[in-house]
Enzyme design. Sequence first.
Site: not given
Length: 436
Positions: A146, A241, A269
């Site tokens: 994802y 990623d 994050k």
Amino acid sequence: MARSIEQSRKLQKRAEQMIPGGVSSPVRAFGAVGGEQPFIVRGKGPHLWDADGNQYIDYVGSWGPLILGHAAPDVVEAITAAARNGTSFGASISQEADLAELVISAFPHIQKLRFVNSGTEATMSAIRLARAYTKRKYIVKFEGCYHGHADALLVKAGSGIATLAIPGSAGVLQEVAQFTLALPFNDSEALEHAFNKFKHQIACVIVEPVVGNMGCVPASGGYLAALRALTQRERTVLIFDEVMTGFRLAFGGAQELYGIRPDLTTLGKIIGGGLPVGAYGGSSEIMELVAPLGPMYQAGTLSGNPLAMAAGVATLQTLRDNGKEIYTKLDRLTANLVDGVVDAAKNAGVSITANRVGSMFTWFFNSGSVTDWNSASKSDTEAFARFFRAMLKDGIYLPPSQYEAAFVSTAHTEENIEQTVEAARKAFAAIKPQIS
């Protein structure tokens, strides 16, 4: 002791009147595990408290970024000090360069970077940049990975290797999804097949070097090295990623662990200490295509927000200055937790397997190893749901899905780990008759 959820239930019903499903992100809903989700009102260290006063040992950590635990004093102090001077300017601030310097020091291939507001913004911008750099259309992603909710990335794999993907969400146009190739993870032959079929047409490959969104699934053997060699041969941009793994698995992320340098890295994050933030970066040659220096446009009023920059600087300075101690502790605590729960399952006659890299892990209710989406999808999600509910009842807060990674923070203690393993023993004893 029974745990009251009356206040959380009332808050959920109220939220559902105004917010789809009563949640601002679907991963917070308990649809996959059943039961009713608690509404969180406070976090401190390794713990959360809900609206009914129930306390939990938290292994979600805001989905990874809270490596120092909830409300880490230095981070809170930095945010508070920044807020006193203003919360947003839509203009440049010196803290952007402070945070950029820390990020660049950890990732040798990054010479320049751009701050954005989320992991989704980071990945979609990196892909746009890769297309601008290569002047190619196709992108490769992997099943079970994802990368945010950008249209080109919300796709399903076709029935055969390297077939064109179809939209995996309503509202995503086939005309957009057709340029995304979704391949099985950890399969080098599939990669070769795709590059042969779409020769000199693939702009980039984007990959989570340790996948977190089909559960924790690391790359196997020399897979990442093979991927790096293939993309270099084909002059295709390799994007790591590391929104979830960056600074989490090591100060230099998964690429430090595996010794692989991608062309672009996306982060999020953790570089904002848990506040909304993201970034993408790479060589000056590629990054200088980004506006205002080049023709690839990307912008954001809140990018480089002073609160996020301050929280990020405080977090990364702590990780830099105490890295050896921090990552050694995280590895030890997480190994004790993961192995303890696996042993408890074995003693109870419950089949589970575990994947772990550093402080990132998943227990799969699966008798076989999990190396890709196909093997992960064979997990017994009903058994996981029963385990999840039993653990929650005993004060252990896990991700509400079999297919999400969990995390340990520096705020967790040996006592927390022992409490969690003991809760797992009771949970397995309770659910064993239901899954035999």
